[in-house]
Design a protein around this motif. Structure first.
Motif, mmCIF file in Angstrom:
data_model
loop_
_atom_site.group_PDB
_atom_site.id
_atom_site.type_symbol
_atom_site.label_atom_id
_atom_site.label_comp_id
_atom_site.label_asym_id
_atom_site.label_seq_id
_atom_site.Cartn_x
_atom_site.Cartn_y
_atom_site.Cartn_z
ATOM 1 N N ALA A 146 0.829 -1.209 0.000
ATOM 2 C CA ALA A 146 0.000 0.000 0.000
ATOM 3 C C ALA A 146 0.865 1.261 0.000
ATOM 4 O O ALA A 146 0.610 2.199 -0.767
ATOM 5 C CB ALA A 146 -0.931 0.000 1.208
ATOM 6 N N TYR A 147 1.901 1.285 0.854
ATOM 7 C CA TYR A 147 2.785 2.453 0.906
ATOM 8 C C TYR A 147 3.501 2.654 -0.431
ATOM 9 O O TYR A 147 3.639 3.786 -0.908
ATOM 10 C CB TYR A 147 3.839 2.309 2.006
ATOM 11 N N ALA A 148 3.966 1.560 -1.012
ATOM 12 C CA ALA A 148 4.706 1.658 -2.275
ATOM 13 C C ALA A 148 3.810 2.165 -3.398
ATOM 14 O O ALA A 148 4.209 3.035 -4.179
ATOM 15 C CB ALA A 148 5.307 0.300 -2.644
ATOM 16 N N LEU A 149 2.597 1.640 -3.495
ATOM 17 C CA LEU A 149 1.691 2.086 -4.560
ATOM 18 C C LEU A 149 1.290 3.544 -4.370
ATOM 19 O O LEU A 149 1.205 4.304 -5.346
ATOM 20 C CB LEU A 149 0.463 1.173 -4.617
ATOM 21 N N GLU A 150 1.072 3.940 -3.128
ATOM 22 C CA GLU A 150 0.749 5.345 -2.861
ATOM 23 C C GLU A 150 1.930 6.243 -3.230
ATOM 24 O O GLU A 150 1.751 7.299 -3.831
ATOM 25 C CB GLU A 150 0.369 5.538 -1.381
ATOM 26 N N ARG A 151 3.120 5.815 -2.887
ATOM 27 C CA ARG A 151 4.324 6.589 -3.233
ATOM 28 C C ARG A 151 4.462 6.704 -4.753
ATOM 29 O O ARG A 151 4.784 7.768 -5.266
ATOM 30 C CB ARG A 151 5.565 5.912 -2.625
ATOM 31 N N LEU A 152 4.198 5.623 -5.471
ATOM 32 C CA LEU A 152 4.269 5.676 -6.938
ATOM 33 C C LEU A 152 3.235 6.635 -7.516
ATOM 34 O O LEU A 152 3.518 7.341 -8.486
ATOM 35 C CB LEU A 152 4.082 4.276 -7.536
ATOM 36 N N ARG A 153 2.049 6.673 -6.915
ATOM 37 C CA ARG A 153 1.024 7.612 -7.400
ATOM 38 C C ARG A 153 1.475 9.055 -7.241
ATOM 39 O O ARG A 153 1.147 9.918 -8.040
ATOM 40 C CB ARG A 153 -0.285 7.386 -6.647
ATOM 41 N N VAL A 154 2.253 9.322 -6.187
ATOM 42 C CA VAL A 154 2.725 10.682 -5.921
ATOM 43 C C VAL A 154 3.912 11.040 -6.814
ATOM 44 O O VAL A 154 3.932 12.097 -7.435
ATOM 45 C CB VAL A 154 3.108 10.842 -4.428
ATOM 46 N N VAL A 155 4.907 10.153 -6.870
ATOM 47 C CA VAL A 155 6.145 10.487 -7.574
ATOM 48 C C VAL A 155 6.087 10.219 -9.070
ATOM 49 O O VAL A 155 6.916 10.737 -9.814
ATOM 50 C CB VAL A 155 7.372 9.758 -6.975
ATOM 51 N N ALA A 156 5.136 9.408 -9.511
ATOM 52 C CA ALA A 156 5.098 9.048 -10.929
ATOM 53 C C ALA A 156 3.669 8.976 -11.461
ATOM 54 O O ALA A 156 3.256 7.947 -12.000
ATOM 55 C CB ALA A 156 5.823 7.727 -11.138
ATOM 56 N N PRO A 157 2.907 10.060 -11.362
ATOM 57 C CA PRO A 157 1.532 10.003 -11.869
ATOM 58 C C PRO A 157 1.489 9.779 -13.382
ATOM 59 O O PRO A 157 0.494 9.310 -13.914
ATOM 60 C CB PRO A 157 0.950 11.364 -11.480
ATOM 61 N N HIS A 158 2.580 10.092 -14.048
ATOM 62 C CA HIS A 158 2.647 9.911 -15.502
ATOM 63 C C HIS A 158 2.625 8.440 -15.914
ATOM 64 O O HIS A 158 2.358 8.126 -17.065
ATOM 65 C CB HIS A 158 3.896 10.596 -16.059
ATOM 66 N N LEU A 159 2.878 7.521 -14.994
ATOM 67 C CA LEU A 159 2.810 6.100 -15.331
ATOM 68 C C LEU A 159 1.395 5.692 -15.717
ATOM 69 O O LEU A 159 1.199 4.830 -16.568
ATOM 70 C CB LEU A 159 3.300 5.234 -14.170
ATOM 71 N N VAL A 160 0.408 6.331 -15.116
ATOM 72 C CA VAL A 160 -0.979 6.037 -15.478
ATOM 73 C C VAL A 160 -1.212 6.414 -16.935
ATOM 74 O O VAL A 160 -1.814 5.669 -17.698
ATOM 75 C CB VAL A 160 -1.959 6.787 -14.551
ATOM 76 N N GLU A 161 -0.685 7.584 -17.348
ATOM 77 C CA GLU A 161 -0.836 8.016 -18.736
ATOM 78 C C GLU A 161 -0.168 7.030 -19.694
ATOM 79 O O GLU A 161 -0.721 6.695 -20.728
ATOM 80 C CB GLU A 161 -0.221 9.405 -18.926
ATOM 81 N N LEU A 162 1.026 6.568 -19.340
ATOM 82 C CA LEU A 162 1.725 5.605 -20.201
ATOM 83 C C LEU A 162 0.937 4.305 -20.308
ATOM 84 O O LEU A 162 0.857 3.701 -21.370
ATOM 85 C CB LEU A 162 3.129 5.323 -19.671
ATOM 86 N N THR A 163 0.344 3.872 -19.215
ATOM 87 C CA THR A 163 -0.452 2.637 -19.237
ATOM 88 C C THR A 163 -1.680 2.812 -20.112
ATOM 89 O O THR A 163 -2.024 1.934 -20.891
ATOM 90 C CB THR A 163 -0.874 2.258 -17.800
ATOM 91 N N ILE A 164 -2.327 3.951 -20.025
ATOM 92 C CA ILE A 164 -3.511 4.236 -20.847
ATOM 93 C C ILE A 164 -3.110 4.285 -22.322
ATOM 94 O O ILE A 164 -3.797 3.740 -23.174
ATOM 95 C CB ILE A 164 -4.191 5.546 -20.398
ATOM 96 N N GLU A 165 -1.980 4.956 -22.631
ATOM 97 C CA GLU A 165 -1.507 5.028 -24.010
ATOM 98 C C GLU A 165 -1.241 3.634 -24.566
ATOM 99 O O GLU A 165 -1.605 3.328 -25.690
ATOM 100 C CB GLU A 165 -0.214 5.854 -24.092
ATOM 101 N N GLU A 166 -0.603 2.765 -23.787
ATOM 102 C CA GLU A 166 -0.286 1.417 -24.255
ATOM 103 C C GLU A 166 -1.559 0.606 -24.451
ATOM 104 O O GLU A 166 -1.645 -0.194 -25.364
ATOM 105 C CB GLU A 166 0.644 0.716 -23.276
#
Length: 169
Positions: A146-166
């Motif tokens: 949970a902590y790791a996923l929350e940290r990723l949402r904060v530091v790398a919100p652009h990963l969601v965009e890359l996943t949507i693009e793919e």
């Protein structure tokens, strides 16, 4: 017959997979090399037992996870570099922007958090399996995930965009 029969062949057959896993855990090539070497040294010391009674591949992987967590305990969080600029959407080298973004984001997690995410999502392990491999409780795996996923949402919100693009390709 000596105590190291088959060890060389075993190492040669699996080094590539271990190196990839270690890179994800450590976040750097040098750190990955250290993890693999540490795990192989531990395995070599008990090779006579491991090759007969245990699954040698699983033993090495477990040794890598434990080494990664031990490094975290000794050093605390590792320093990280800035997240690189994203490549243009029309980048001709498919997948590299995503990989760079993931590497940069994972580098901003603690080694324990990286280990939990690698076990849960890269190796598709259950919470109980991850806890067993890391030698921690199920609750620790859940909270670190949970902590790791929350940290990723904060530091790398652009990963969601890359996943949507793919997904749209």
């Amino acid at each position: 017959m000596n105590g190291f029969d088959g060890f060389r062949e075993f190492v040669q057959a699996h080094t590539g997979a271990w190196s990839r896993l270690a890179y994800v855990l450590a976040g750097s090539h040098a750190g990955a090399e250290d993890l693999v070497q540490t795990a192989l040294l531990k395995t070599a010391r008990v090779w006579h037992r491991v090759r007969r009674y245990e699954q040698p591949e699983a033993y090495v992987r477990r040794a890598m996870y434990h080494a990664a967590v031990s490094q975290w305990r000794r050093r605390g969080e590792w320093p990280v570099a800035d997240v690189p600029d994203r490549a243009a959407p029309d980048d001709p080298i498919d997948g590299i922007p995503r990989r760079m973004a993931i590497d940069a984001a994972l580098a901003q997690l603690t080694p324990r958090q990286r280990a939990v995410l690698v076990l849960r999502f890269y190796e598709d392990r259950s919470v109980a399996e991850a806890a067993d491999i890391l030698g921690v409780t199920v609750g620790t795996v859940k909270s670190q995930t949970a902590y790791a996923l929350e940290r990723l949402r904060v530091v790398a919100p652009h990963l969601v965009e890359l996943t949507i693009e793919e997904a749209g390709r």
